[in-house]
Scaffold this motif. Structure first.
Motif, PDB file in Angstrom:
ATOM      1  N   VAL A  37      38.091  32.803  50.349  1.00 33.36           N
ATOM      2  CA  VAL A  37      37.318  33.532  49.338  1.00 33.36           C
ATOM      3  C   VAL A  37      35.895  33.005  49.468  1.00 33.36           C
ATOM      4  O   VAL A  37      35.652  31.812  49.293  1.00 33.36           O
ATOM      5  N   ASP A  38      34.961  33.880  49.791  1.00 32.07           N
ATOM      6  CA  ASP A  38      33.628  33.396  50.137  1.00 32.07           C
ATOM      7  C   ASP A  38      32.668  33.368  48.958  1.00 32.07           C
ATOM      8  O   ASP A  38      31.720  32.588  48.944  1.00 32.07           O
ATOM      9  N   PHE A  39      32.904  34.212  47.961  1.00 31.98           N
ATOM     10  CA  PHE A  39      31.984  34.260  46.830  1.00 31.98           C
ATOM     11  C   PHE A  39      32.715  34.880  45.647  1.00 31.98           C
ATOM     12  O   PHE A  39      33.706  35.602  45.812  1.00 31.98           O
ATOM     13  N   TYR A  40      32.212  34.586  44.441  1.00 29.47           N
ATOM     14  CA  TYR A  40      32.848  35.093  43.223  1.00 29.47           C
ATOM     15  C   TYR A  40      31.757  35.577  42.283  1.00 29.47           C
ATOM     16  O   TYR A  40      30.851  34.814  41.936  1.00 29.47           O
ATOM     17  N   THR A  41      31.797  36.861  41.914  1.00 21.48           N
ATOM     18  CA  THR A  41      30.857  37.373  40.905  1.00 21.48           C
ATOM     19  C   THR A  41      31.664  37.677  39.639  1.00 21.48           C
ATOM     20  O   THR A  41      32.664  38.401  39.684  1.00 21.48           O
ATOM     21  N   THR A  42      31.216  37.147  38.511  1.00 19.51           N
ATOM     22  CA  THR A  42      31.994  37.307  37.287  1.00 19.51           C
ATOM     23  C   THR A  42      31.113  37.042  36.071  1.00 19.51           C
ATOM     24  O   THR A  42      29.909  36.831  36.196  1.00 19.51           O
ATOM     25  N   PHE A  43      31.730  37.083  34.916  1.00 18.23           N
ATOM     26  CA  PHE A  43      31.056  36.666  33.687  1.00 18.23           C
ATOM     27  C   PHE A  43      31.500  35.242  33.387  1.00 18.23           C
ATOM     28  O   PHE A  43      32.460  34.742  33.983  1.00 18.23           O
ATOM     29  N   ASP A  44      30.820  34.598  32.455  1.00 24.09           N
ATOM     30  CA  ASP A  44      31.223  33.249  32.067  1.00 24.09           C
ATOM     31  C   ASP A  44      32.485  33.382  31.210  1.00 24.09           C
ATOM     32  O   ASP A  44      32.420  33.646  30.012  1.00 24.09           O
ATOM     33  N   ASN A  45      33.634  33.245  31.870  1.00 26.77           N
ATOM     34  CA  ASN A  45      34.902  33.593  31.220  1.00 26.77           C
ATOM     35  C   ASN A  45      35.286  32.632  30.100  1.00 26.77           C
ATOM     36  O   ASN A  45      35.898  33.044  29.106  1.00 26.77           O
ATOM     37  N   PHE A  46      34.952  31.348  30.244  1.00 33.20           N
ATOM     38  CA  PHE A  46      35.208  30.402  29.148  1.00 33.20           C
ATOM     39  C   PHE A  46      34.360  30.802  27.936  1.00 33.20           C
ATOM     40  O   PHE A  46      34.849  30.814  26.797  1.00 33.20           O
TER      41      PHE A  46
END
Ligand code: BGC
Length: 386
Positions: free
Chosen positions: A140-149
Motif C-alpha cells: 500500500v503506497d499511500f493513504y488519503t482519508t479524513f482524521d478518523n480518530f
C-alpha cells in the motif's frame, strides 16, 4: 448532488494550505512512472475500486475521483462492488490485467486484498488506499482519508452536546446528567470503524467511569456494538432488541445513541420511532449522532429528528486522491501530512488526513449550502438532484 468541481478545487487548495508537515513517501510505486506515458496523457489509465452504490457517499466519491482524473486527461476504470468481497477482488484483478498505471481502492474488507496488492506490486502499479486503510500488506503506497480518530471524538462531543452536557464550544454547561446512552460501531472489517469507536470512547469512557453517562444494556465492547458491513437493517434490529431487552417494562429512559454513520442513524431512528418515540427531538426522540452528511439525514436534522452528523467533504478527499495519483504518474511521492498514525499491520502507510466538521441544524446553511455541497432544495426534499 452536483460534483461541485470548481468549489472542490478551491477548497482543496485551502486544505493543502492546512498541510502540517510535508513528507515524502517511501519511494514505493515509483514504478508507476515507468509505466506512465507522461503528464496528462490519455495513455495513463487509473483503476478506481469503490465498495458500493447503495450508499450515497461512495457514488459521490467515485464520481468525483473519476471527474478529477479525467480533467487530467487520464482514462478511468471506475467499478463499484455491491459490498461483495469476491466482486471487488475480481474487479481489481481485471484492472491489473488491463494494465492500469495506478490503483485507487476503497476496500470493503481491509484485509482481503493481499494477493491483489502483490500482483499490483509485481506489475509496478502504485496503490492508493482511499478513505479506508488496506491492512496486512507491504504494497500500500499511500493513504488519503479524513482524521478518523477525530471523527469519533467529534461524534461523542456531538452526542454530549445534543444531551445538553456540552455547549456549542464543547464546554461543559453545568448540567450533570446522568444520561442513558447506547453505543453502535461500524463494520469490524473496516479499519475506520475502530478509529471512530476509539475516538468516541476517548471522550465517553471517563464519563462512563464517573457516572455522568451510563450504558444500561452494558454492551460497551466494540465486538458487542459493531455492525457488520454497515447495514442499516442490522443496526435497526439491534436497536429494536435493545429497546425490548432494556427499556421495556421499567422506568429506564434512553437519552441518546452514538451512531457512527448516517446509514446506521436512519436504522436506529426507524427503531426508535417504531417504538413510539418522537417523532422529533422536541417530542422526546433520543439524541442520535451520525457521519457523512447524507442528504436524507441532513433533511432529518433540518426537521429536528436526527441531532447531528459529521461532515466529511468528499470533494476534498477525491481531490487528494487525484493529486496522489498524479504524483505517482509523474514519478514523485505524494505529499503526506501524517507518517505515524496508520500502521496497517506490516508498515506505517504515509497518509494525507483531511479535517471534519460537526453539523447541527444551524450549521446546515453555512457549512453545506453556502459551500455548494447541497442546495436548499435538496435539503428541503431530502434528495440529491442529479
Ligand atoms: C467511511 C464512512 C462511511 C462508512 C460506511 C467508512 O469507512 O469512512 O464515511 O460512513 O464507511 O460506508
Amino acid at each position: 448532488m452536483r460534483l461541485g468541481k470548481k468549489t472542490g478545487m478551491v477548497a482543496a487548495g485551502a486544505a493543502l494550505a492546512l498541510t502540517l508537515t510535508a513528507c515524502g513517501g517511501e519511494g514505493a510505486g515509483s514504478g508507476g512512472s515507468d509505466d506512465a506515458a507522461g503528464n496528462g496523457d490519455e495513455d495513463v489509465k487509473v483503476g478506481v475500486a469503490m465498495p458500493t452504490q447503495t450508499y450515497e457517499r461512495w457514488i459521490q466519491d467515485g464520481g468525483n475521483v473519476e471527474a478529477g482524473l479525467e480533467d487530467l486527461g487520464y482514462t478511468v476504470d471506475l467499478q463499484f462492488a455491491n459490498d461483495d468481497i469476491p466482486t471487488q477482488t475480481q474487479q481489481i484483478d481485471s484492472m491489473i490485467t488491463e494494465g492500469v498505471d495506478v490503483l485507487i481502492i476503497a476496500s470493503i474488507d481491509g484485509t482481503a486484498l493481499t494477493s491483489q496488492l502483490e500482483a499490483a506490486a509485481a506489475a509496478n502499479i502504485p496503490v492508493i488506499a482511499y478513505d479506508r486503510l488496506i491492512r496486512d500488506s507491504e504494497n500500500v503506497d499511500f493513504y488519503t482519508t479524513f482524521d478518523n480518530f477525530a471523527v469519533g471524538v467529534a461524534q461523542a462531543n456531538a452526542l454530549l452536546r445534543g444531551l445538553g452536557y456540552l455547549d456549542e464550544n464543547d464546554e461543559e454547561t453545568g448540567e450533570e446528567g446522568p444520561y442513558n446512552i447506547e453505543l453502535f460501531a461500524g463494520s469490524p472489517d473496516d479499519n475506520n470503524s475502530h478509529f471512530f469507536f476509539d475516538g468516541a470512547m476517548s471522550v465517553l469512557q471517563p464519563l462512563m467511569d464517573d457516572g455522568t453517562v451510563t450504558v444500561p444494556s452494558k454492551q460497551t465492547d466494540f465486538d458487542q456494538v459493531s455492525t457488520q458491513r454497515w447495514e442499516l437493517e442490522t443496526a435497526q434490529s439491534r436497536m429494536e432488541d435493545l429497546l425490548t431487552s432494556t427499556y421495556t417494562g421499567n422506568d429506564t429512559k434512553l437519552d441518546g445513541v452514538l451512531a457512527p454513520a448516517d446509514v446506521l442513524s436512519r436504522g436506529i431512528i426507524n427503531a426508535l420511532k417504531g417504538a413510539g418515540m418522537g417523532p422529533t427531538l422536541d417530542d422526546g426522540l433520543p439524541v442520535v449522532t451520525g457521519q457523512d452528511a447524507e442528504i436524507a439525514n441532513i433533511a432529518l436534522i433540518d426537521q429536528g429528528v436526527q441531532s447531528s452528523t459529521i461532515f466529511k467533504d468528499t470533494r476534498l478527499l477525491a481531490d487528494q486522491a487525484v493529486a496522489a495519483a498524479q504524483s505517482f504518474v509523474e514519478g514523485e511521492d505524494p505529499e503526506a501530512n501524517d507518517t505515524e498514525t496508520y500502521d496497517n499491520g506490516v508498515k506505517v502507510v504515509p497518509s494525507y488526513l483531511l479535517e471534519v466538521e460537526t453539523v447541527f441544524k444551524d450549521d446546515i446553511e453555512p457549512v453545506l449550502v453556502d459551500s455548494g455541497y447541497y442546495t436548499a432544495d435538496e435539503v428541503a426534499s431530502g434528495q440529491a438532484a442529479e
